[in-house]
Motif scaffolding. Structure first.
Motif, mmCIF file in Angstrom:
data_model
loop_
_atom_site.group_PDB
_atom_site.id
_atom_site.type_symbol
_atom_site.label_atom_id
_atom_site.label_comp_id
_atom_site.label_asym_id
_atom_site.label_seq_id
_atom_site.Cartn_x
_atom_site.Cartn_y
_atom_site.Cartn_z
ATOM 1 N N TYR A 1 0.833 -1.195 0.000
ATOM 2 C CA TYR A 1 0.000 0.000 0.000
ATOM 3 C C TYR A 1 0.873 1.251 0.000
ATOM 4 O O TYR A 1 1.823 1.373 0.769
ATOM 5 C CB TYR A 1 -0.921 0.011 1.226
ATOM 6 N N GLY A 2 0.540 2.165 -0.895
ATOM 7 C CA GLY A 2 1.271 3.426 -0.993
ATOM 8 C C GLY A 2 2.495 3.363 -1.874
ATOM 9 O O GLY A 2 3.031 4.391 -2.260
ATOM 10 N N ILE A 3 2.958 2.155 -2.197
ATOM 11 C CA ILE A 3 4.116 2.008 -3.078
ATOM 12 C C ILE A 3 3.661 1.620 -4.481
ATOM 13 O O ILE A 3 3.960 2.296 -5.450
ATOM 14 C CB ILE A 3 5.134 0.989 -2.518
ATOM 15 N N ASN A 4 2.922 0.502 -4.597
ATOM 16 C CA ASN A 4 2.435 0.117 -5.925
ATOM 17 C C ASN A 4 0.947 -0.232 -5.937
ATOM 18 O O ASN A 4 0.461 -0.797 -6.900
ATOM 19 C CB ASN A 4 3.282 -1.007 -6.533
ATOM 20 N N ILE A 5 0.222 0.143 -4.855
ATOM 21 C CA ILE A 5 -1.227 -0.009 -4.853
ATOM 22 C C ILE A 5 -1.852 0.951 -3.840
ATOM 23 O O ILE A 5 -1.294 1.167 -2.765
ATOM 24 C CB ILE A 5 -1.670 -1.454 -4.541
ATOM 25 N N THR A 6 -2.969 1.547 -4.249
ATOM 26 C CA THR A 6 -3.854 2.294 -3.355
ATOM 27 C C THR A 6 -5.267 2.016 -3.857
ATOM 28 O O THR A 6 -5.450 1.439 -4.932
ATOM 29 C CB THR A 6 -3.607 3.819 -3.385
ATOM 30 N N LYS A 7 -6.265 2.446 -3.100
ATOM 31 C CA LYS A 7 -7.638 2.249 -3.553
ATOM 32 C C LYS A 7 -7.920 3.039 -4.825
ATOM 33 O O LYS A 7 -8.767 2.665 -5.621
ATOM 34 C CB LYS A 7 -8.625 2.610 -2.451
ATOM 35 N N LYS B 1 -8.435 -6.469 -1.004
ATOM 36 C CA LYS B 1 -9.822 -6.933 -0.905
ATOM 37 C C LYS B 1 -10.788 -5.873 -1.416
ATOM 38 O O LYS B 1 -11.761 -6.192 -2.104
ATOM 39 C CB LYS B 1 -10.151 -7.306 0.535
ATOM 40 N N ALA B 2 -10.534 -4.603 -1.084
ATOM 41 C CA ALA B 2 -11.404 -3.522 -1.552
ATOM 42 C C ALA B 2 -11.346 -3.370 -3.071
ATOM 43 O O ALA B 2 -12.372 -3.145 -3.722
ATOM 44 C CB ALA B 2 -11.014 -2.205 -0.873
#
Length: 110
Positions: free
Chosen positions: A42-48, A80-81
């Motif tokens: 999260y925050g590096i290569n994925i966010t919502k 999951k989101a």
């Protein structure tokens, strides 16, 4: 725990992807990930708001090994989101252990 679950269901020699912060299961088995990446954070290569499309990240993976307990809870919750709806339409639970859920793709893509 994850490797035993794959072996128990005869998936250890088949293509699968791991939904977790790091795919150490593939590394431990000497296997290549089906798709996606061996590292997602999260925050590096994925966010919502910024993440690969379902087809690119999951594609037609025959199996998904999804963590129940993560080294990075915010990353798992984001996965999951972002992908939960797609997974619920295209996969069913095959088996689970204390730490993992093994999902199998539905026939004809679900």
């Amino acid at each position: 725990d994850g490797i035993r679950l794959l072996q128990k269901n005869h998936v250890d020699n088949k293509p699968f992807m791991v939904m977790e912060f790091a795919s150490y299961v593939h590394l431990a088995m000497g296997a290549r990930p089906y798709r996606g990446t061996t590292f997602i954070d999260y925050g590096i290569n994925i966010t919502k708001d910024s993440h690969p499309a379902e087809e690119k990240y999951i594609g037609n993976a025959p199996y998904i090994l999804q963590a129940k307990i993560s080294m990075s809870p915010v990353t798992l919750e984001t996965l999951k989101a972002c992908y939960g709806e797609y997974i619920s339409r295209h996969y069913k639970v095959l088996d689970e252990s204390e730490r993992w859920v093994l999902l199998e793709r539905l026939p004809q893509g679900g």
